[in-house]
Scaffold this active site. Sequence first.
Site, short mmCIF file in Angstrom:
data_model
loop_
_atom_site.label_atom_id
_atom_site.label_comp_id
_atom_site.label_asym_id
_atom_site.label_seq_id
_atom_site.Cartn_x
_atom_site.Cartn_y
_atom_site.Cartn_z
N GLU A 235 -46.67 43.36 100.04
CA GLU A 235 -46.64 42.36 101.03
C GLU A 235 -47.62 42.87 102.05
O GLU A 235 -47.41 44.06 102.68
CB GLU A 235 -45.02 42.32 101.44
N ASN B 130 -46.78 36.42 104.59
CA ASN B 130 -45.78 35.59 105.36
C ASN B 130 -46.17 34.52 106.13
O ASN B 130 -47.27 34.37 106.87
CB ASN B 130 -45.00 36.92 106.60
N GLU C 135 -44.51 33.58 101.57
CA GLU C 135 -43.02 34.04 101.85
C GLU C 135 -42.82 33.37 103.22
O GLU C 135 -43.21 33.44 104.17
CB GLU C 135 -42.91 35.63 102.04
N ASP D 215 -37.65 34.34 101.84
CA ASP D 215 -37.53 35.63 102.46
C ASP D 215 -36.15 35.50 103.23
O ASP D 215 -35.70 34.64 103.43
CB ASP D 215 -38.80 35.68 103.44
N GLU E 214 -35.10 43.71 99.26
CA GLU E 214 -36.00 44.49 100.24
C GLU E 214 -35.34 45.56 100.99
O GLU E 214 -33.94 45.28 100.85
CB GLU E 214 -36.62 43.61 101.01
P1 C2E Z 1 -40.27 40.82 106.75
O1 C2E Z 1 -41.02 39.61 106.27
O2 C2E Z 1 -38.68 40.79 106.17
O3 C2E Z 1 -40.76 42.16 106.41
C1 C2E Z 1 -40.21 43.22 105.68
C2 C2E Z 1 -39.90 44.17 106.96
O4 C2E Z 1 -38.93 45.36 106.51
C3 C2E Z 1 -41.10 45.08 107.58
O5 C2E Z 1 -40.99 45.18 108.68
C4 C2E Z 1 -40.93 46.28 106.64
O6 C2E Z 1 -41.79 47.50 107.34
C5 C2E Z 1 -39.52 46.54 106.61
N1 C2E Z 1 -39.12 47.29 105.75
C6 C2E Z 1 -39.37 47.07 104.48
N2 C2E Z 1 -38.75 48.34 103.60
C7 C2E Z 1 -37.77 48.88 104.50
C8 C2E Z 1 -36.81 49.63 104.31
O7 C2E Z 1 -36.74 50.49 103.24
N3 C2E Z 1 -36.10 49.99 105.27
C9 C2E Z 1 -36.18 49.27 106.48
N4 C2E Z 1 -35.30 49.76 107.58
N5 C2E Z 1 -37.06 48.48 106.90
C10 C2E Z 1 -37.87 48.17 105.73
P2 C2E Z 1 -42.24 44.91 109.74
O8 C2E Z 1 -43.52 45.12 109.06
O9 C2E Z 1 -41.96 45.57 111.09
O10 C2E Z 1 -42.29 43.20 110.07
C11 C2E Z 1 -41.10 42.70 110.48
C12 C2E Z 1 -41.02 41.25 110.48
O11 C2E Z 1 -42.08 40.61 110.96
C13 C2E Z 1 -41.25 40.89 109.00
O12 C2E Z 1 -40.10 40.89 108.24
C14 C2E Z 1 -41.82 39.47 109.25
O13 C2E Z 1 -40.74 38.61 109.36
C15 C2E Z 1 -42.75 39.51 110.39
N6 C2E Z 1 -44.20 39.43 109.97
C16 C2E Z 1 -44.81 40.69 109.67
N7 C2E Z 1 -46.14 40.48 109.37
C17 C2E Z 1 -46.18 39.13 109.74
C18 C2E Z 1 -47.43 38.06 109.75
O14 C2E Z 1 -48.61 38.57 109.37
N8 C2E Z 1 -47.11 36.76 109.76
C19 C2E Z 1 -45.79 36.35 110.17
N9 C2E Z 1 -45.53 35.11 110.50
N10 C2E Z 1 -44.72 37.23 110.30
C20 C2E Z 1 -44.95 38.59 109.97
CA CA Z 2 -37.54 40.00 104.60
CA CA Z 3 -41.67 38.88 104.30
#
Ligand code: C2E
Ligand code: CA
Ligand code: CA
Length: 461
Positions: free
Chosen positions: A247, A306, A338, A368, A424
């Site tokens: 992802e 995403n 997603e 998602d 996830e």
């Molecule tokens: P998401 O799409 O639900 O992405 C998964 C989030 O869960 C990611 O946080 C990831 O680092 C985190 N994660 C994965 N495995 C684990 C785990 O085992 N434990 C815990 N505690 N967390 C885990 P991240 O990278 O901080 O991203 C947060 C949210 O920001 C994402 O949730 C998504 O909604 C958004 N996001 C990130 N990149 C993009 C992007 O390029 N565009 C858009 N529109 N949204 C984005």
């Molecule tokens: Ca998610």
């Molecule tokens: Ca996602």
Amino acid sequence: MIDKDSWQENQQEHSKDALLRSMSDRDFELYIYSLRKMAENNMESNRTFMTELYNLRAFHYKTAELMLEHPQTKFAMIVLDFANFKSINEFCGRDVGDALLKCTADALREQKQMRDYVVLSHFRADIFGMFTPYETEDDLIAIVKQIDQRISDFKIPYKVLPAFGICVAESPTMSVSIMRDYATMALNTIKGKFYAKYAFFDEKMRSQMLLNKMIENDIVGALKEEQLHVYIQPKVDMSTRQIIGGEALIRWIHPERGLVTPNQFIPVLEKNGLIIDVDIYIWTRVFQFIGGRLRNGLPVVPISINISRTHVFDKAFRECLIQLSEDFKVPPSYVVLELTESGFLENESTMYENLKILRQYGFTLSMDDFGTGYSSMTMLKNQPVDEIKIDRGFILDIKNPKSQSILSHTIAMLHELEMDIIVEGVETKTQEAFLLKCDCHRAQGFLYYKPMPLAEFESLL
Ligand code: C2E
Ligand code: CA
Ligand code: CA
């Protein structure tokens, strides 16, 4: 109070200056008095027609003047807004809505009768303002509760949900419109929440606001200066530990602040629309990455991107994805889109049309954060969706028998609907073991890999 010297200081025009110099102090006082009278008369016509309270302009003038005249007094601004006024109008009729506004104005007037130096305003529609002196925060809470009580005594066959935002004045020269912004900001943190009636503007909100401002100011530069990076978190097959995909997750490395997390800046960008540019930037990087590897004959796995829900109502978004797929010669089967539940949920034909076309073109659609929104199970049968991404909330207390039951039945149902499933946030062996027992094999989580820079992901492949 305004004195002659400071008044003169503020006057730009030379002619007025000369006139003032020629006045005696007594004449000057009379002059100021007549100016104020004129302003006050003006103000009388500045009352809102329906509730007879000051409009915004008069309110600003009066409050600024009061603060300057009583620099030792503590003042606060309270903004009142109804979370569901539109529904009240629709459900009970406009007359009842108007009567509710009048009742609110009366409730505010009662407060004014109880103490000096209170200024009231009906800003617009269903939004009111009250400027009041106070001693302690409890005084302000008591005021809010009394107004709230008066409003809930107004009998209508609908739940009325007023919310109050409070900002205390930091100094007698604090800008009234900033106070109003702060109070409104506090209000917006609780609007529509049944359990909270009021909120104070506090330090946390201030730093959040400063952060939001920084994000708005710096994001365009960040795009140009390549401060935004794509990280990839691998997805694995839990039974073999093999990497089956990834992802793309955005990371902002700010030159002064260091890492700014997506949860901090994505919501701000979704509000001001800049998420569109940022998402397209990330998508482009992902297509470029996959296209490059395909060209060089290197192994490739599907990568999820995403899609903010801001896009789905816009036809341009589907054209953009199809264009990227063609430009970089990436078959759409290598890209998973997603979207959060709420993106799918919206009862919107453009959204539905967009997703259907993208799916027909060959993209995989993934829902998602499944289980965090308001989706009903029945909606699953109507949506153009291939994969369900179960939110980590489902597996957080996996040792609880009730959680186990919910999870195992959800997975069984999704299997029956022939949906692909991925979970996830898998962090522990216990979670992994339970998921495998439910015949769910695909996961993404810190137990396997954290999000990593593209180059690191490449070396894993
Ligand atoms: P998401 O799409 O639900 O992405 C998964 C989030 O869960 C990611 O946080 C990831 O680092 C985190 N994660 C994965 N495995 C684990 C785990 O085992 N434990 C815990 N505690 N967390 C885990 P991240 O990278 O901080 O991203 C947060 C949210 O920001 C994402 O949730 C998504 O909604 C958004 N996001 C990130 N990149 C993009 C992007 O390029 N565009 C858009 N529109 N949204 C984005
Ligand atoms: Ca998610
Ligand atoms: Ca996602």
